[in-house]
Structure formats: C-alpha cells, structure tokens
Design a protein around this motif. Structure first.
Motif, short mmCIF file in Angstrom:
data_model
loop_
_atom_site.label_atom_id
_atom_site.label_comp_id
_atom_site.label_asym_id
_atom_site.label_seq_id
_atom_site.Cartn_x
_atom_site.Cartn_y
_atom_site.Cartn_z
N GLN A 1 5.83 -0.31 0.02
CA GLN A 1 6.05 0.65 -1.19
C GLN A 1 4.57 1.10 -1.90
O GLN A 1 4.64 0.93 -3.06
N THR A 2 3.74 1.50 -1.15
CA THR A 2 2.43 1.93 -1.40
C THR A 2 1.98 2.78 -0.50
O THR A 2 2.56 3.04 0.47
N GLN A 3 0.64 3.09 -0.42
CA GLN A 3 0.03 4.03 0.58
C GLN A 3 -1.01 3.31 1.31
O GLN A 3 -2.08 2.92 0.59
N ILE A 4 -0.87 3.14 2.71
CA ILE A 4 -1.89 2.15 3.32
C ILE A 4 -2.31 3.24 4.31
O ILE A 4 -1.68 3.74 5.03
N TYR A 5 -3.70 3.14 4.43
CA TYR A 5 -4.61 3.61 5.45
C TYR A 5 -5.30 2.89 6.20
O TYR A 5 -5.75 1.92 5.80
N LEU A 6 -5.43 2.96 7.55
CA LEU A 6 -5.93 2.22 8.61
C LEU A 6 -7.32 2.87 9.03
O LEU A 6 -7.11 4.09 9.56
N LEU B 1 -11.80 8.02 -3.69
CA LEU B 1 -11.90 6.51 -3.92
C LEU B 1 -10.73 5.87 -3.77
O LEU B 1 -9.53 6.30 -4.29
N PRO B 2 -10.56 4.85 -2.84
CA PRO B 2 -9.16 3.99 -2.73
C PRO B 2 -8.99 3.16 -4.01
O PRO B 2 -10.09 3.00 -4.81
N THR B 3 -8.04 2.51 -3.98
CA THR B 3 -7.79 1.59 -5.35
C THR B 3 -8.25 0.07 -4.51
O THR B 3 -8.42 -0.71 -5.19
N HIS B 4 -7.95 -0.10 -3.15
CA HIS B 4 -8.32 -1.42 -2.66
C HIS B 4 -8.81 -1.04 -1.09
O HIS B 4 -8.54 -0.05 -0.54
N VAL B 5 -9.79 -1.92 -0.93
CA VAL B 5 -10.32 -1.92 0.62
C VAL B 5 -10.25 -3.26 1.07
O VAL B 5 -10.75 -4.30 0.23
N ILE B 6 -9.61 -3.47 2.30
CA ILE B 6 -9.42 -4.67 2.61
C ILE B 6 -9.91 -5.02 4.10
O ILE B 6 -9.84 -4.17 4.90
N ALA B 7 -10.58 -5.94 4.05
CA ALA B 7 -11.33 -6.32 5.64
C ALA B 7 -11.37 -7.88 5.69
O ALA B 7 -11.56 -8.85 4.73
N CYS B 8 -11.50 -8.25 7.03
CA CYS B 8 -11.54 -9.74 7.53
C CYS B 8 -12.90 -10.07 7.34
O CYS B 8 -13.88 -9.03 7.39
N VAL B 9 -13.24 -11.16 6.87
CA VAL B 9 -14.70 -11.74 6.69
C VAL B 9 -15.01 -13.04 7.49
O VAL B 9 -14.16 -13.99 7.49
N GLY B 10 -15.86 -12.98 8.47
CA GLY B 10 -16.42 -14.47 9.15
C GLY B 10 -17.78 -14.35 8.65
O GLY B 10 -18.19 -14.79 7.45
N GLY C 1 1.05 -8.71 1.16
CA GLY C 1 2.26 -8.98 0.44
C GLY C 1 1.78 -9.81 -0.97
O GLY C 1 2.48 -10.05 -1.84
N GLN C 2 0.22 -10.15 -0.94
CA GLN C 2 -0.24 -10.88 -2.22
C GLN C 2 -0.88 -10.15 -3.18
O GLN C 2 -1.17 -10.61 -4.28
N LEU C 3 -0.78 -8.69 -3.10
CA LEU C 3 -1.61 -7.97 -3.74
C LEU C 3 -1.12 -7.18 -5.05
O LEU C 3 -1.68 -6.50 -5.66
N ASN C 4 0.20 -7.24 -5.00
CA ASN C 4 0.92 -6.57 -6.13
C ASN C 4 0.69 -5.21 -6.04
O ASN C 4 0.41 -4.60 -7.11
N LEU C 5 0.81 -4.32 -5.14
CA LEU C 5 0.70 -3.16 -4.89
C LEU C 5 1.40 -2.07 -5.53
O LEU C 5 2.86 -2.31 -5.66
N LYS C 6 0.91 -0.94 -6.16
CA LYS C 6 1.79 -0.11 -6.78
C LYS C 6 2.01 1.24 -5.94
O LYS C 6 1.20 1.40 -4.82
#
Length: 399
Positions: free
Chosen positions: A76-81, A230-239, A366-371
């Motif tokens: 229930q949000t806008q997800i871009y890859l 501008l996005p509201t969130h940027v998510i990336a894996c980190v090593g 699922g942890q981010l309480n996305l709008k």
C-alpha cells in the motif's frame, strides 16, 4: 540543521570520527599518490567523457527505475526498483571498476588486483581489465569460491587469475587481507581496485563518487515519473556498502529522505553467526580505515556470517559508520531466512530474481510503516543468477 560532511570526508579522509588511512609504510607512496591525484584526474574533461561514454555504451546506463506495481499494491505504497541488476556483468560493481581502471591507466599502472566476496566485483574487475588489456589478479575466499562457482568461471573466462584465500573464515575479509599483502609486495606497477566504500582514504570517497551515478539517475527518473526528484525512502543492503553509498549519495544532505541500510543478521543478531556490524560492532581499525567492526574486547576480528557472500564482512565503510552514529541513516538487519523468503517473494511477484545481497533490502519493507503517498526506492543491486545453487538448496524451491 543538516551537517555538510555526510557526502564528502574532510582532507584527512574522515567522515565524523570514521575514516583516515591506517596503512603500512610500504603503501604510503601508492596511497599518497592516489590521494593527491584522484580528484584532479576524475575532474579532467577527457576522463569524464570516457567514463560517461563507457557507462552509456558498455555498461548500459542509465539503468531503469521500475515501478513495482504488485509490491506497491501489497505494501500500500509506491515502490520503485533501481535496476542495477541490468548493468553489464549483472550488478552495480561495474560503475566503480570502470572509473578505477581509467584512473589506474592515468597513473601508469599495468597490473590490477582486487578482492571479491560474492564474485560480482571480481567479475567487474576482470571485465574492465579485459577491456583495457591489463593483467588481473582477483583474491577470493576459498569458501566463497565454492558457493559462487559461476562467477569464478566468468572471471577465468575473462582472463583473470583467481587466487584462493585459505586463512581465517576463507571469505571476503581474508581475500582483502591477501590483496593488501600483494599490493605491499608490488607497489610500483600495481593498482588495487577496492570494491566497496572501505579501505584507506581516498578509497571510500572515490568509490562513493563512482557509484553516485545511481542516485544521480534516480533523481532525474523520479522527477520524470512522479513530479518530484526526491524519494521519501531509499533502501539498500550494506556489507562494506558501495551500492548503498551510490544510492544514498545525492540524498545525503536532503533530510526529508529517509536512508535505510539493511545489514545481514545471518542466523540472528545474537546467534554468534551474524554480520550486523552496527548492532554488534565497536570502533576499531580494519583494512586501512577507522570504522565500526565486529571484534573481541582485545581487538581480534570476530568472524562474520551471512548466507550472502557479498555481505559476509565484519566491518562497514566509514561513511556508513558516520550515518549510523549521527542518526542520519536507519540501520536494520535481515536474517538468512528472511532474505531467502524475500528473494522468492520478489521473484514470484515481480518476475525479477534478485541477488541474495539485494534480498536483504526487500525483506524490511514490512518494518517501515509506509504510507500510500510515500515514494520508496530500493536499490536492486544485483541479479540472482550467481545465487541459484543457494536458492535451490534452500528447501524453498518448488522442484
């Protein structure tokens, strides 16, 4: 108030208290030469022109920013890859190796060494060495050689020599140790292409700059698709954190953008088999820079664990350590099991098989309480071909 030092380190290579160059005397000349010349060379019009040309015509940039309709509906949000998996060689790593091979040629180096975990950086280094006709030696942990066999074959086919690291946990940390030893023994003609935002200054800054093309494109693509750059969130894996550094780079000083870094929790953060550095680490020195790393009370490095070879590292880049300590970045973690579940879910929901590393990033949605109005960009840093054996052996495949 926004701190102005998130994007670039100070003159000594520090992001806040993290960074610097802690190196043996034998490497001082090489590192000093790099530090004195990298920005000047990178800013030359001829360098910029060739870098841009190769990114476009060889790597295949810009990579698409794809709206994941089914995932968007589910959360229930806008997800871009951001489709870094569509780069030549199958991951974001090539952005950096193209830049560094051009830099090495300008410095008169004829021999290239690299370390690799998941094998993607090794493949990307072997690729650019073949393109430019330079000798290539890639150090890779013996354990990683076994679990990333397709990438080992690709490196060899591209003409690289793959040298196993047989000490310690036989993974990325140990491959890095071996590469540094090689560099100490061959300082004259050798350039070390470090694959992440780790190592002595100027490597963290240099790699972040080469990878920043990711967020530069994101801004233009988001503006075109949504009317906002501008996005509201940027998510990336980190090593170590190179894809995250690239995905975050042009948003670091934009406080409205939430930067979400996802580490590998392995068997669980408290299991003793994890690579969640920000949760388990303390300040120390690893591979030439001061950062957060997993270590014992007397400073011995704790062996990390992750099902993903690219996140199986006991430290984190100094830029990310600063983002964590300052609170600018949100650091979460995902277990092996959660990453596997996410990989299968994304594959069946969007028709894209992600790398195991990237799957960690998907697992935290699922942890981010996305709008509904949020604009969430996930850096899809690599494709999952290299991990098919792991996926097949996970017990989750419908065979």
């Amino acid at each position: 108030m926004v701190r102005n030092d998130y994007q670039s380190p100070d003159l000594q290579g520090y992001y806040g208290e993290f960074g610097g160059a802690y190196i043996p005397e034998m490497l001082q000349r090489n590192v000093t030469e790099l530090r004195e010349k990298y920005l000047q060379i990178m800013q030359e019009p001829d360098f910029q022109a060739e870098f841009a040309h190769l990114l476009k015509e060889y790597v295949g940039r810009p990579t698409p920013l794809f709206k994941a309709e089914r995932l968007s509906e589910e959360y229930q949000t806008q997800i871009y890859l951001k489709r870094e998996d569509l780069c030549h060689t199958g991951a974001h790593k090539i952005n950096n190796t193209i830049g560094q091979i051009l830099l090495a040629i300008q410095l008169g180096k004829t021999r290239i060494i690299a370390e690799t975990g998941a094998g993607q950086h090794g493949v990307a280094t072997a690729t650019v060495c073949a393109l430019k006709g330079l000798e290539c030696i890639v150090y890779m942990g013996e354990k990683d050689i076994e679990r990333q066999a397709p990438n080992v074959a690709r490196m060899k086919m591209l003409g690289a020599k793959v040298v196993p690291a047989t000490s310690g946990s036989k993974t990325l940390k140990d491959a890095t140790n071996e590469a540094i030893r090689d560099w100490i023994n061959h300082p004259e003609n050798t350039h070390y292409i470090i694959g992440s935002v780790v190592g002595p200054h100027p490597y963290p800054d240099m790699v972040a700059r080469f990878q920043s093309v990711i967020s530069k494109e994101m801004k233009a693509q988001l503006l075109e698709q949504t009317g906002s750059a501008l996005p509201t969130h940027v998510i990336a894996c980190v090593g170590g954190g190179s894809n995250a550094a690239g995905a975050f780079y042009h948003f670091l000083n934009e406080p409205s953008v939430k930067l979400v870094a996802v580490e590998a929790a392995g068997k669980g953060v408290s299991s003793g088999m994890s690579a969640a550095t920000t949760q388990l680490g303390s300040v120390g020195i690893l591979h030439g820079s001061k950062s957060l790393l997993m270590q014992t009370e007397d400073g011995q490095v704790v062996e990390p664990h992750s099902i993903s070879a690219g996140l199986d590292y006991p430290g984190i880049g100094p830029m990310h350590a600063h983002l964590f300590q300052s609170g600018r970045g949100v650091f979460l973690s995902a277990t092996d099991e959660e990453a596997l579940d996410a990989a299968f879910h994304v594959s069946k929901t969007e028709g894209i098989i992600p790398a195991l590393e990237t799957s960690h990033a998907f697992s935290v949605l699922g942890q981010l309480n996305l709008k509904p109005t949020d604009r969430v960009v996930i850096c899809l840093s690599g494709r999952g071909d290299k991990d098919l054996a792991t996926y097949m052996n996970s017990g989750k495949m419908n065979l």
